[in-house]
Design an enzyme around this catalytic site. Structure first.
Site, mmCIF file in Angstrom:
data_model
loop_
_atom_site.group_PDB
_atom_site.id
_atom_site.type_symbol
_atom_site.label_atom_id
_atom_site.label_comp_id
_atom_site.label_asym_id
_atom_site.label_seq_id
_atom_site.Cartn_x
_atom_site.Cartn_y
_atom_site.Cartn_z
ATOM 1 N N THR A 148 2.807 -3.552 2.576
ATOM 2 C CA THR A 148 1.905 -2.867 1.646
ATOM 3 C C THR A 148 0.971 -3.940 1.081
ATOM 4 O O THR A 148 1.179 -5.129 1.312
ATOM 5 C CB THR A 148 2.682 -2.095 0.565
ATOM 6 N N ASN A 156 3.775 1.429 4.780
ATOM 7 C CA ASN A 156 5.175 1.455 4.365
ATOM 8 C C ASN A 156 5.914 0.192 4.781
ATOM 9 O O ASN A 156 5.648 -0.865 4.254
ATOM 10 C CB ASN A 156 5.891 2.721 4.836
HETATM 11 O O1 DON Z 1 4.235 4.424 -1.095
HETATM 12 C C1 DON Z 1 5.231 3.759 -1.369
HETATM 13 O O2 DON Z 1 5.785 3.797 -2.435
HETATM 14 C C2 DON Z 1 5.784 2.808 -0.319
HETATM 15 N N1 DON Z 1 5.426 3.277 0.987
HETATM 16 C C3 DON Z 1 5.269 1.431 -0.589
HETATM 17 C C4 DON Z 1 5.921 0.419 0.318
HETATM 18 C C5 DON Z 1 5.811 -0.973 -0.172
HETATM 19 O O3 DON Z 1 5.258 -1.270 -1.202
HETATM 20 C C6 DON Z 1 6.491 -2.005 0.648
HETATM 21 N N2 DON Z 1 6.292 -3.326 0.083
HETATM 22 N N3 DON Z 1 7.125 -4.164 -0.059
#
Ligand code: DON
Length: 558
Positions: free
Chosen positions: A365, A385
């Site tokens: 992310t 994700n």
């Molecule tokens: O939308 C979300 O909450 C997750 N898909 C975010 C994923 C994320 O931040 C991964 N990072 N470490």
């Protein structure tokens, strides 16, 4: 005094009173992103006469190329915009949608158990992407330059290549097996199936062509025509369920932001389908009932943990895509915070069970913050994700698909990859958006403003919260991004601490209050912030030392 003179006097007063709220322009611009080339792309666009929104388009596209583990054309995100000319604040929701053939039990095996691999690896894990539509939407409705101009740095990066760094190697290693299962991903991101050496150039010719299609035709260049056909065929051949209609029907949503008032600050944050604004509001509303300055650091951490526990409990019960479900309105009410906080014991951790009766590896992310010389702002968190998303690249497109379907609750009460559990509200349904934790945020009062956000899965909201508290305390940008982080998300019932930054005594203090603690084997987050002092017009910006990003403040030559 004649009445018309009184009226003119009142009118002048009204004008001057409202002007006192109009922020002075910063003179300079600031950009903080997770990759130096993305920061450079943003400034390049500002120098061509673009505004913060054009820069956001350029940065989004650049990150899609140079930070493929974190976000991309095959993913989604939330862009929080503030337009200086009319003070309009809006959230651009470019979150992925479940394909029309998706259904509630699609990731359950024959025993009714969640098949975790199915919602993480390969095209079945992918929602319909929102980033290409968002690039077009933001450019058309908010930018000054053409989409083609804003995409040109990203196209150049895709053709010329970006250098492999230790961070890239770490993430590639983490997803090595899944990447090896996709021939196109293997060819682009690996070297003979193994992590490439540092400084190797990763070139993405197919992605450059896809970006050029978008530059020429806008969103249609991605969601219709040859790219769309390649996406549907390529995903389908590897077990995906996308249709041409799913792509053609994808819609960006403009949503009202979630606003919370804490002391004399206004916090503007993400709306559903992100849980960020609501959970942040629920926590801050509870904290406002305690004067944190009356407590020592360990007591403060105990109280903060308890407010996190309660807000994440509600997240698991009530939150999901508001286009599909009705979300209780009271969650961000001050009166509800009183009810929640009344169950907090100042000296002892609450057991999760009493909450029932009374009332989340790997960095991926990405977040970036922009403030231009006109005062326009963007706070954007983008995702595919898991690191490298589903690890599947659609042949002929260079597009790495997300695995955002894992953010749904595949099974009521079963944890997703971040340990988050969910309920009916976040069950899978055709065209629904999975619940997110991404929390792009502005916090400001009369004197100061901060533009903030970070990746980090379920821990995003609590990172933003801790940063807000540090900002209110007067810390500078570098201090805020460097602060040690802790987190509680109701389940698992533990306070998670970063591997460094907490002394043995501080850890003991958590235990003393009755909390179970889990010291993680690493640090987490990759925060990008900009702070603006509205009185002195001074800018301050910082990129998280845990990442490889770059925050820069610059005069814009024009
Ligand atoms: O939308 C979300 O909450 C997750 N898909 C975010 C994923 C994320 O931040 C991964 N990072 N470490």
């Amino acid at each position: 005094m004649p009445r018309f003179i009184v009226s003119i006097f009142v009118l002048l007063c009204l004008i001057s009173c409202s002007q006192s709220f109009v922020e002075k322009k910063p003179h300079q611009a600031a950009i903080a992103t997770a990759h130096p080339l993305a920061t450079q792309a943003g400034f390049n666009i500002l120098e061509q006469g673009g505004n913060a929104f054009d820069a956001a388009v350029a940065i989004t596209a650049a990150l899609a190329v140079v930070e493929p583990a974190g976000s991309g054309l095959g993913g989604g995100g939330f862009w929080l915009l503030h337009r200086a000319s009319d003070q309009k604040q809006i959230m651009i929701d470019g979150r992925e949608t479940a394909p029309s053939a998706a259904h509630r039990d699609m990731y359950l095996d024959q025993h009714g158990q969640h098949n975790k691999k199915a919602s993480l690896d390969g095209p079945l894990a992918a929602g319909i992407p929102g980033v290409p539509a968002a690039l077009d939407h933001i450019s058309q409705h908010y930018g000054h330059l053409t989409l083609k101009q804003a995409l040109s740095p990203a196209i150049a990066y895709a053709k010329q290549g970006f250098k492999v760094t230790p961070h890239y190697q770490k993430l590639v290693s983490f997803r090595l097996q899944a990447l090896n299962n996709s021939p196109a991903a293997k060819r682009i991101f690996l070297q003979d199936g193994t992590p490439p050496q540092t400084d190797t150039l990763i070139k993405q010719a197919d992605l450059a062509l896809t970006l050029e299609k978008i530059a020429a035709k806008g969103a249609t260049g991605f969601y219709q025509g040859t790219v769309a056909q390649l996406l549907v065929d390529g995903a389908g051949e590897a077990g995906g369920i996308w249709t041409l209609e799913d792509l053609a029907n994808y819609q960006i949503k403009e949503r009202n932001t979630v606003k919370t008032h804490y002391q004399d600050y206004q916090i503007t944050s993400a709306a559903l389908p992100s849980s960020g604004g609501i959970v942040l509001g629920t926590i801050l509303n509870q904290l406002e009932l305690f004067d944190l300055s009356d407590y020592d650091i360990n007591q403060q951490r105990h109280l903060i943990t308890e407010t996190m526990r309660r807000a994440y409990f509600d997240r698991s019960r009530y939150l999901g895509d508001s286009d599909f479900i009705t979300v209780p309105e009271h969650l961000t009410a001050k009166s509800y915070a009183k009810t929640l906080a009344s169950t907090i014991d100042k000296i002892k951790a609450t057991s999760n069970e009493t909450l029932h009766t009374s009332t989340s590896k790997g960095e991926d992310t990405t977040h970036f913050s922009v403030l231009d010389q006109y005062g326009n702002r963007v706070s954007a968190t983008l995702s595919i994700n898991y690191p490298f998303g589903s690890a599947f690249v659609v042949p002929g497109t260079g597009v790495l698909l997300n695995d955002e379907m894992d953010d749904f609750s595949a099974q009521i009460g079963a944890a997703n990859v971040y340990g988050l559990i969910g309920n009916e509200a976040n069950a899978i349904a055709a065209n629904k958006r999975p619940l997110s934790s991404m929390t792009p945020t502005f916090i400001e009062n009369e004197d100061h403003l901060m533009i903030i956000g970070t990746p980090g899965g379920s821990r995003i909201i609590t990172m933003v919260l801790l940063a807000i508290l540090d900002f209110i305390e007067g810390k500078n940008a570098q201090e805020i991004v460097s602060s040690p982080r802790f987190h509680h998300q109701y389940l698992p019932n533990e306070v998670q601490l970063e591997s460094t930054g907490f002394s043995e005594q501080e850890k003991m203090a958590f235990r003393h209050f009755g909390h179970s603690i889990k010291v993680l084997d690493r640090q987490y987050g990759n925060m990008q912030i900009i702070i603006y002092d509205k009185r002195t017009r001074q800018l301050d910006a910082a990129s998280d030392p845990r990442g490889e990003g770059l925050a820069t403040i610059q005069n814009i030559k024009r």
